[in-house]
Design an enzyme around this catalytic site. Structure first.
Site, mmCIF file in Angstrom:
data_model
loop_
_atom_site.group_PDB
_atom_site.id
_atom_site.type_symbol
_atom_site.label_atom_id
_atom_site.label_comp_id
_atom_site.label_asym_id
_atom_site.label_seq_id
_atom_site.Cartn_x
_atom_site.Cartn_y
_atom_site.Cartn_z
ATOM 1 N N HIS A 103 39.172 42.400 35.745
ATOM 2 C CA HIS A 103 38.094 42.086 36.693
ATOM 3 C C HIS A 103 37.543 43.332 37.382
ATOM 4 O O HIS A 103 36.449 43.293 37.933
ATOM 5 C CB HIS A 103 38.566 41.049 37.718
ATOM 6 C CG HIS A 103 39.511 41.563 38.758
ATOM 7 N ND1 HIS A 103 40.870 41.363 38.698
ATOM 8 C CD2 HIS A 103 39.291 42.259 39.903
ATOM 9 C CE1 HIS A 103 41.439 41.902 39.759
ATOM 10 N NE2 HIS A 103 40.513 42.459 40.502
ATOM 11 N N ASP B 157 43.890 39.201 32.539
ATOM 12 C CA ASP B 157 43.318 40.092 33.550
ATOM 13 C C ASP B 157 43.789 41.533 33.372
ATOM 14 O O ASP B 157 44.192 42.198 34.325
ATOM 15 C CB ASP B 157 43.647 39.603 34.961
ATOM 16 C CG ASP B 157 42.764 40.270 36.015
ATOM 17 O OD1 ASP B 157 41.672 40.751 35.663
ATOM 18 O OD2 ASP B 157 43.179 40.331 37.197
ATOM 19 N N GLY C 298 40.588 46.509 46.102
ATOM 20 C CA GLY C 298 40.606 47.923 45.718
ATOM 21 C C GLY C 298 41.946 48.358 45.175
ATOM 22 O O GLY C 298 42.045 49.326 44.427
ATOM 23 N N ASN C 299 43.028 47.629 45.536
ATOM 24 C CA ASN C 299 44.352 47.887 44.950
ATOM 25 C C ASN C 299 44.449 47.364 43.525
ATOM 26 O O ASN C 299 45.344 47.765 42.769
ATOM 27 C CB ASN C 299 45.454 47.222 45.772
ATOM 28 C CG ASN C 299 45.976 48.072 46.902
ATOM 29 O OD1 ASN C 299 45.766 47.751 48.065
ATOM 30 N ND2 ASN C 299 46.641 49.167 46.586
ATOM 31 N N SER C 300 43.547 46.454 43.161
ATOM 32 C CA SER C 300 43.632 45.813 41.851
ATOM 33 C C SER C 300 43.719 46.841 40.728
ATOM 34 O O SER C 300 42.891 47.749 40.640
ATOM 35 C CB SER C 300 42.413 44.923 41.623
ATOM 36 O OG SER C 300 42.420 43.833 42.494
ATOM 37 N N GLY D 112 52.609 27.843 14.730
ATOM 38 C CA GLY D 112 52.957 26.744 13.836
ATOM 39 C C GLY D 112 53.613 25.555 14.503
ATOM 40 O O GLY D 112 54.303 24.782 13.828
#
Length: 444
Positions: free
Chosen positions: A100, A130, A204-206, A259
């Site tokens: 993101h 993500d 902003g830490n992402s 499967g």
């Protein structure tokens, strides 16, 4: 008594040396202050990057008071910026971050703590998990973060987040591992198997690293609760690296074939195996109808969606261990996915829906009064009692798109269905005359 010049000079030099040493000692932090946590941050921070992803959008710009109040104005390019974090996990210049953070970026800039800036390109992404991998072109070898493991994490052990919250570069927050295997629901989606921490994780830490007391990355900071304090989440590093290395190798996650199909386990945790395809990886591993899958590589499986999530990013060649309940006993079943070929994708689709499709040539389409330069994909047969018949589909209906991807040929359809298998769900846009309807398909 006269004091010799040599003796005086030596005494002055000694005094100067002592003063200099005292000054240096005063400037240098004491050993007691350089705690293990300080040393852990020092091991990792050089590999942490700040990410600035810019997107060019069209927007109306009012040019006078009338347009400002009543609308109007010329369409002009405007820049939207997404700020995030990441870290170098390979000294060749590969950076791991959240999907993101870079999802809409057309120009991505990364910067290090020493002030150096680079333009990065996207190598590959995993929107469902993500995660994204970027590549920096540099003439020098870049510092890579020490990589740990998330398989032996302990509740209460120290955890630190390093990143770019609100544009504040190289910020460090300290907390502990608060919980493991958390499920987070946000924006009508569920995310599974998160590490929960009370280290401050802000916008902003992402994409930045969550590290342990040894300075090793144990997770990729990913999400926060908007109305909570002291609750943040990170993707376990083992899963993140599994995805990242596959993206580096091939640029995408290859669709996998296991499967077997599963369904809810009568209100109990786990996913019940409904069927096992002969000759499949599940069959070779010894999985049986009626087994209840309760874990994947020690991560608990609470429902079918969680099982699908935990299996969707397993690359070809990797091996996972399913924890299975069979006749009241816990068993471990080890298996590896096989490539999902177009033929397998179509077989799964036909089994799930009861549909058989046919390709209509442009000439046949024109004879039916339809202009289709590349052709059409039409429903040829509908199995009686199938999900497709219950959904109201008929022979002769035209499949226009799969998950918003237009399909004009069976090859298009097979490719779109292979991509849909990664999420386990496909939505067919079907045309009958002038009417368009959506038909959802659970692909197991």
């Amino acid at each position: 008594m006269r004091i010799g010049h040599a003796w005086l000079r030596s005494r002055l030099a000694l005094a100067g040396a002592i003063a200099s040493a005292a000054s240096i000692a005063a400037d240098r932090p004491s050993a007691a202050r350089r705690t293990p946590l300080v040393q852990a941050v020092e091991r990792t921070k050089a590999a942490v990057v700040n990410i600035n992803a810019q997107e060019v959008v069209k927007a109306r710009a009012p040019e006078d008071a009338f347009e400002l109040f009543f609308g109007g104005g010329r369409m002009r390019d405007q820049i939207r910026t997404s700020l995030g974090s990441g870290f170098v996990f390979d000294p060749a210049g590969f950076v791991l971050t959240n999907y993101h953070v870079v999802a809409r970026g057309t120009r991505i800039q990364v910067s290090f703590e020493d002030g150096s800036d680079y333009t990065a390109k996207v190598v590959g992404t995993d929107p469902g998990g993500d995660l994204a991998v970027l590549k920096i072109e540099s003439n020098k070898k870049l510092a890579a973060a020490p990589l740990g493991t998330s398989t032996d994490l302990m509740l209460g052990e120290p955890a630190m987040a390093i990143g770019n919250p609100f544009g504040l570069n190289q910020s460090v927050s300290v907390g502990v591992v608060s919980a493991l295997h958390r499920t987070v629901r946000a924006e009508n989606r569920s995310y599974y198997d998160f590490i929960q921490t009370d280290a401050s994780i802000n916008p902003g830490n992402s994409g930045g690293p969550l590290i342990n007391a040894d300075g090793e990355v144990i997770g990729v900071c990913s999400a926060i609760y908007a109305n909570a304090q002291g609750i943040g989440f990170a993707i376990p590093i083992d899963r993140a690296l599994r995805v990242a290395r596959e993206l580096v190798r091939s640029g995408e996650l290859a669709a996998s074939f296991w499967g077997f199909d599963a369904s809810p386990s009568n209100g109990k945790p786990g996913a019940r195996v409904d069927s096992v395809e002969g000759g499949s990886p599940a069959a070779h591993a010894g999985l049986k109808r009626g087994d209840v899958v309760v874990s994947v590589d020690r991560s608990p499986v609470r429902d079918v969606d969680e099982l699908r999530f935990l299996l969707h990013d397993v690359p070809l060649g990797a091996r996972v261990t399913l924890g299975v309940m069979r006749d009241g006993q816990k068993l471990d079943v080890a298996l590896s996915p096989a490539p999902l070929t177009p033929e397998r994708a179509m077989a799964s689709f036909e089994s799930a829906t009861g549909l058989k499709l046919a390709e209509v040539s442009p000439a046949d389409a024109r004879r039916a009064g339809i202009e289709a330069p590349r052709g059409l994909v039409a429903i040829d047969q509908v199995k009686r009692g199938s999900a497709a018949q219950r959904g109201g589909l008929r022979a002769g209906d035209i499949v226009v798109a799969v998950n918003s991807a237009e399909v004009d040929t069976l090859k298009d359809f097979q490719k779109a269905m292979g991509n849909a298998r990664k999420s386990g769900r496909a939505v067919l846009l079907v045309q009958r005359g002038y009417r368009l309807v959506e038909f959802p398909v659970d692909l197991g």
